[in-house]
Design a protein around this motif. Structure first.
Motif, PDB file in Angstrom:
ATOM      1  N   ARG A  33      35.332  36.816  31.145  1.00 40.56           N
ATOM      2  CA  ARG A  33      35.587  35.868  32.214  1.00 40.56           C
ATOM      3  C   ARG A  33      35.485  36.761  33.604  1.00 40.56           C
ATOM      4  O   ARG A  33      35.165  36.108  34.452  1.00 40.56           O
ATOM      5  N   LEU A  34      35.753  37.826  33.435  1.00 39.75           N
ATOM      6  CA  LEU A  34      35.992  38.608  34.757  1.00 39.75           C
ATOM      7  C   LEU A  34      34.339  39.308  34.860  1.00 39.75           C
ATOM      8  O   LEU A  34      34.264  39.752  36.221  1.00 39.75           O
ATOM      9  N   ALA A  38      30.328  35.521  40.244  1.00 35.73           N
ATOM     10  CA  ALA A  38      30.627  34.635  41.139  1.00 35.73           C
ATOM     11  C   ALA A  38      32.256  34.860  41.080  1.00 35.73           C
ATOM     12  O   ALA A  38      32.822  34.288  42.260  1.00 35.73           O
ATOM     13  N   LEU A  39      32.708  35.289  40.168  1.00 41.38           N
ATOM     14  CA  LEU A  39      34.346  35.492  40.125  1.00 41.38           C
ATOM     15  C   LEU A  39      34.827  34.177  40.271  1.00 41.38           C
ATOM     16  O   LEU A  39      35.813  34.083  41.372  1.00 41.38           O
ATOM     17  N   LEU A  45      41.050  38.487  36.695  1.00 38.64           N
ATOM     18  CA  LEU A  45      41.461  39.713  36.901  1.00 38.64           C
ATOM     19  C   LEU A  45      43.098  39.871  36.537  1.00 38.64           C
ATOM     20  O   LEU A  45      43.352  40.775  35.829  1.00 38.64           O
ATOM     21  N   HIS A  46      43.852  38.918  36.949  1.00 38.00           N
ATOM     22  CA  HIS A  46      45.049  38.941  36.218  1.00 38.00           C
ATOM     23  C   HIS A  46      45.292  39.168  34.684  1.00 38.00           C
ATOM     24  O   HIS A  46      46.083  39.682  34.157  1.00 38.00           O
ATOM     25  N   ASP A  47      44.255  37.959  34.137  1.00 32.13           N
ATOM     26  CA  ASP A  47      44.673  37.975  32.555  1.00 32.13           C
ATOM     27  C   ASP A  47      44.052  39.349  32.112  1.00 32.13           C
ATOM     28  O   ASP A  47      44.452  39.849  31.083  1.00 32.13           O
ATOM     29  N   PHE A  48      43.004  39.907  32.510  1.00 26.37           N
ATOM     30  CA  PHE A  48      42.399  41.363  32.010  1.00 26.37           C
ATOM     31  C   PHE A  48      43.511  42.322  32.069  1.00 26.37           C
ATOM     32  O   PHE A  48      43.743  43.113  31.234  1.00 26.37           O
ATOM     33  N   ARG A  49      44.324  42.297  33.302  1.00 30.82           N
ATOM     34  CA  ARG A  49      45.154  43.257  33.780  1.00 30.82           C
ATOM     35  C   ARG A  49      46.142  43.435  32.566  1.00 30.82           C
ATOM     36  O   ARG A  49      46.720  44.367  31.926  1.00 30.82           O
TER      37      ARG A  49
END
Length: 371
Positions: A33-34, A38-39, A45-49
């Motif tokens: 997703r990150l 186009a983000l 970003l939060h979920d990846f972190r």
């Protein structure tokens, strides 16, 4: 990856690998997703972190069981990837806070607010670009190696000492959770005030580690742990807000220093270039409107016969407060800041009139009023 219902009774080295593989799968989904240029997903970003940190917490907590499956070098790389996402996340949180504060600002404070927002937006965009160009590629390679190492492992069994039975995961989980709970209690005891920034930060990280160990198991395997996860999340959020406030205060301090340094360089360059006229015009100049001796330059307003304004003891004094007032010298053609102090009688109605467009000014509700 869905965890088996009998995970707690399975061999510990198998169970921790299944948990780690599930967390690795979640991190991979968040990374996909990150990767969107186009983000469009604001939570990517939060979920990846979070997924990366959960995975790292699991690998660190059970490193004795994982052994050579997860070398220290790969743990260090995973940590570096997580740290690389910090600038983007910090800028994101700070921009959200600044957006909420804008409506409370006075007109003269808004240019500084806009400047700080632009500064943080630029940093956020640069951080996102770094994540997409470097962090995601690094994670993809690391994830492939971890997946292979976690999926395949060997167990050496020594039967010379008699009957051998594998240690169940529940026998490992209980002391692991107890150790992290004790560490959290010790860290929390060190936090006594808002000034204990480092202690609060360490407590927040320990609460996060304990929560990450519990959370994958509470959906079906350990439902009794859900209240503990909820309380840990509340503690983490509270300490997180404190940490964000410290980070924002430090950023504002750096921004103010950078702005002052940039202004000093600009004035220095003007001075060195010989642009003395431009320099003089650029710096606000103060002019005295009252010479402290008489009413030179001042003009009466309203009924001249009733005007009782006089200069007395270095001050402008009105012996008849019902008259309209005096028009100061230099009212036309002047631009820049102004300051005055007015001593108001008990029933007086003071006013300071400034011609032309001016910024809103505050009048303190007191007998001595500053405008």
């Amino acid at each position: 990856m869905e965890l088996p219902a009998d995970l707690l009774d399975r061999p510990a080295d198998e169970a921790v690998r299944r948990i780690a593989l599930g967390l690795l799968e979640r991190a991979g989904s968040a990374a996909a997703r990150l990767a969107d240029p186009a983000l469009t997903d604001p939570e990517a970003l939060h979920d990846f972190r979070v997924a990366v940190r959960r995975l790292r917490s699991c690998l660190r907590a059970y490193r004795d069981l994982l052994g050579p499956s997860v070398p220290k070098k790969q743990l260090a790389r995973l940590r570096a990837l997580a740290v690389a996402t910090n600038p983007g996340r910090d800028a994101e949180v700070q921009l959200v806070w600044l957006a909420g504060e804008r409506r409370t600002l006075r007109p003269h404070e808004r240019p500084g607010h806009a400047w700080l927002v632009a500064r943080l937006t630029e940093r956020q965009e640069a951080a996102y670009a770094t994540v997409r160009e470097k962090v995601l590629d690094g994670f993809a390679g690391l994830a492939a190696k971890l997946r292979d190492r976690l999926t395949h492992y060997r167990v050496e069994i020594e039967l010379a000492d008699g009957d051998w039975r594998p240690r169940p995961f529940r026998a490992v989980l209980a002391p692991t959770l107890a150790a992290h709970s004790a560490a959290l209690a010790d860290d929390l005891a060190q936090v006594g005030s808002l000034a204990d920034e480092r202690e609060a930060h360490a407590t927040r990280l320990e609460a996060k580690r304990l929560r990450y160990l519990l959370e994958p198991l509470t959906d079906a395997l350990l439902p009794a742990g859900r209240p503990a996860v909820k309380r840990l999340r509340a503690l983490q959020d509270l300490l997180g807000e404190l940490n964000d406030a410290h980070l924002l205060a430090a950023e504002i301090g750096r921004a103010a220093g950078d702005a002052a340094a940039a202004r000093a360089r600009e004035l220095h360059e003007l001075a060195l270039s010989g642009a003395t006229t431009a320099l003089a015009e650029d710096v606000p100049q103060w002019h005295d409107l009252f010479n402290g001796k008489d009413l030179t330059g001042w003009l009466p307003i309203g009924n001249v016969n009733n005007n009782k304004w006089v200069a007395r003891d270095g001050e402008l004094v009105n012996d008849n407060p019902r008259v309209e007032g005096q028009r100061g010298p230099g009212a036309d053609g002047m631009d820049g800041p102004a300051a005055c102090q007015v001593d108001v009688a008990e029933l007086g109605q003071p006013a300071v009139f400034v011609p032309g467009p001016v910024r809103k000014h505050r009048v303190d509700e007191d007998r001595h009023q500053d405008g």
